[in-house]
Design a protein around this motif. Structure first.
Motif, PDB file in Angstrom:
ATOM      1  N   TYR A 160       0.827  -1.214   0.000  1.00  0.00           N
ATOM      2  CA  TYR A 160       0.000   0.000   0.000  1.00  0.00           C
ATOM      3  C   TYR A 160       0.857   1.259   0.000  1.00  0.00           C
ATOM      4  O   TYR A 160       0.564   2.224  -0.692  1.00  0.00           O
ATOM      5  CB  TYR A 160      -0.921  -0.025   1.219  1.00  0.00           C
ATOM      6  N   ILE A 161       1.932   1.237   0.792  1.00  0.00           N
ATOM      7  CA  ILE A 161       2.704   2.474   0.960  1.00  0.00           C
ATOM      8  C   ILE A 161       3.862   2.613  -0.044  1.00  0.00           C
ATOM      9  O   ILE A 161       4.688   3.502   0.080  1.00  0.00           O
ATOM     10  CB  ILE A 161       3.202   2.654   2.419  1.00  0.00           C
ATOM     11  N   ASP A 192       1.581   8.949  -2.277  1.00  0.00           N
ATOM     12  CA  ASP A 192       0.377   9.582  -1.736  1.00  0.00           C
ATOM     13  C   ASP A 192      -0.225   8.748  -0.609  1.00  0.00           C
ATOM     14  O   ASP A 192      -0.655   9.288   0.412  1.00  0.00           O
ATOM     15  CB  ASP A 192      -0.665   9.798  -2.838  1.00  0.00           C
ATOM     16  N   ASN A 193      -0.264   7.437  -0.802  1.00  0.00           N
ATOM     17  CA  ASN A 193      -0.779   6.551   0.250  1.00  0.00           C
ATOM     18  C   ASN A 193       0.085   6.641   1.503  1.00  0.00           C
ATOM     19  O   ASN A 193      -0.424   6.671   2.630  1.00  0.00           O
ATOM     20  CB  ASN A 193      -0.812   5.103  -0.234  1.00  0.00           C
ATOM     21  N   THR A 243       0.136  11.040   7.903  1.00  0.00           N
ATOM     22  CA  THR A 243      -0.687  12.159   8.388  1.00  0.00           C
ATOM     23  C   THR A 243      -1.758  11.672   9.350  1.00  0.00           C
ATOM     24  O   THR A 243      -1.997  12.283  10.398  1.00  0.00           O
ATOM     25  CB  THR A 243      -1.348  12.889   7.201  1.00  0.00           C
ATOM     26  N   GLU A 244      -2.383  10.553   8.992  1.00  0.00           N
ATOM     27  CA  GLU A 244      -3.428   9.973   9.856  1.00  0.00           C
ATOM     28  C   GLU A 244      -2.864   9.603  11.226  1.00  0.00           C
ATOM     29  O   GLU A 244      -3.479   9.875  12.264  1.00  0.00           O
ATOM     30  CB  GLU A 244      -4.027   8.738   9.177  1.00  0.00           C
ATOM     31  N   LEU A 280       9.192   5.212   4.515  1.00  0.00           N
ATOM     32  CA  LEU A 280       8.128   5.322   5.525  1.00  0.00           C
ATOM     33  C   LEU A 280       8.699   5.694   6.892  1.00  0.00           C
ATOM     34  O   LEU A 280       8.168   6.581   7.578  1.00  0.00           O
ATOM     35  CB  LEU A 280       7.368   3.999   5.634  1.00  0.00           C
ATOM     36  N   VAL A 281       9.776   5.040   7.269  1.00  0.00           N
ATOM     37  CA  VAL A 281      10.378   5.315   8.574  1.00  0.00           C
ATOM     38  C   VAL A 281      10.934   6.733   8.613  1.00  0.00           C
ATOM     39  O   VAL A 281      10.705   7.480   9.571  1.00  0.00           O
ATOM     40  CB  VAL A 281      11.474   4.283   8.907  1.00  0.00           C
ATOM     41  N   ARG A 282      11.647   7.124   7.574  1.00  0.00           N
ATOM     42  CA  ARG A 282      12.221   8.468   7.537  1.00  0.00           C
ATOM     43  C   ARG A 282      11.145   9.547   7.553  1.00  0.00           C
ATOM     44  O   ARG A 282      11.212  10.500   8.337  1.00  0.00           O
ATOM     45  CB  ARG A 282      13.099   8.633   6.291  1.00  0.00           C
TER      46      ARG A 282
END
Length: 360
Positions: free
Chosen positions: A91-92, A96-97, A103-104, A138-140
């Motif tokens: 998904y990531i 944008d995802n 953000t969520e 994602l982690v960064r």
């Protein structure tokens, strides 16, 4: 007028969501103080947290439902409370995802007065794949967003006991370590891939566990980024055969490329283990090679079982290693599974498990 009502309604909902649930409003302030030594506790829900040793805890990772009472209590001791972060890597891969997910999570943490996130993604990844890069990103990006939106917040990432593609989790460990505040090293389930004889073994043998940390340190990952995770549970293996030497043969249950795995057994909490060992066939035994306790028992159907676990004696040298190597801290999966009944013997056993986290 309609837009004004919508704005008013929106403002009301935001304000309502951000109402401090604590009796003392200052307990809703996010924790910013950095501790020299982390005691990192995973909590999976319920009320046993009321009996934790709060004089030691620095971070609680909430893997159960959000509990405002727990948050207020933790903050009263200066302990952080962090979200669980998990998402399918497929998904990531999409930017944008990924941004929407981050953000969520940031907004959720802010609305619940929480202090960061523990990213727990245990999915298999091939080196150089789109997921490989997306996970690092994602982690960064999560760390950047949390630090920006919640100053002083903590972002941690859970890794296997070794960086050597355990369970096919071939991550960019060096880049991930440099992108977040700490790595929680899951020094347990070390028999998830059994490549040799299909026999019951220790959940976290001492030499294997410490070798995993040497591998992380050899990658030039800073000791102050590593938190040692310990198992407060063990594995109960039904024995296909128990040899005269006490070796328990187990069923072949493959996992991610290995012919055998600890999935042949069942995870059992320390509370159950302490009760079962007293009525076992063998009583507590000690394996001096693996530096771990175990015992044998017979179930109601006459089946022989072998149970491997950790206790203060096996945890002691691991906790001492944490101190001697200057690691960031220590923790466990999970805080809920000791016996908090207050019964005298259980009380003593539970206190010993907490106290040994700081060495012996």
């Amino acid at each position: 007028m309609t837009w004004f009502l919508l704005l008013l309604c929106s403002t009301f909902l935001v304000c309502r969501a951000a109402v401090c649930p604590c009796e003392r409003p200052e307990l809703c302030h996010q924790i910013r103080e950095e501790r020299d030594f982390e005691v990192f506790v995973f909590d999976v829900g319920g009320m046993t947290w009321k009996s934790y040793n709060w004089s030691m805890i620095t971070t609680i990772a909430t893997f159960g439902k959000y509990d405002a009472e727990l948050l207020c209590h933790a903050h009263s001791y200066g302990a952080r409370v962090v979200l669980k972060g998990d998402v399918p890597l497929s998904y990531i891969v999409d930017q944008d995802n990924r941004t929407a997910w981050i953000t969520e999570k940031v907004e959720l943490a802010k609305s619940q007065f929480m202090d960061g996130i523990n990213i727990d993604i245990e999915q298999q990844v091939e080196e150089g794949s789109p997921e490989y890069q997306a996970l690092t990103d994602l982690v960064r990006e999560s760390t950047e967003a949390f630090h920006r939106e919640i100053p002083g917040s903590q972002v941690s990432f859970d890794v296997a006991w070794s960086p050597k593609c355990i369970d096919k989790r071939c991550y960019d460990y060096v880049a991930i370590a440099s992108s977040c505040d700490l790595l929680f090293v899951m020094s347990y389930d070390e028999q998830s891939q059994i490549m040799d004889a299909c026999i019951a073994k220790a959940n976290a043998p001492l030499s294997q566990t410490l070798n995993g940390y040497e591998q992380y340190l050899n990658l030039k990952i800073e000791p102050k980024q590593l938190v040692m995770g310990l198992p407060w549970y063990g594995y109960d293996y039904p024995c296909l055969n128990l040899s005269k030497e006490g070796i328990c043969s187990i069923a072949k249950v493959p996992f991610r490329g290995a012919p055998c795995s600890d999935a042949a057994g069942k995870q059992k909490p320390y509370k159950w283990i302490m009760q079962q060992v007293n009525i076992s066939l063998s009583g507590r035994l000690w394996d001096d090679t693996q530096k771990a306790p175990y015992f044998n028992y017979k179930d109601s159907n006459g089946q022989i079982h072998q149970v491997w676990y950790d206790d203060p004696q096996s945890i002691c040298p691991k906790a001492n290693y944490v101190k001697s190597k200057g690691l960031r801290g220590i923790g466990m999966w999970n805080g809920n599974i000791l016996d908090y009944s207050g019964e005298p013997v259980a009380k003593q056993q539970t206190a010993a498990m907490w106290n040994v986290l700081l060495g012996c």
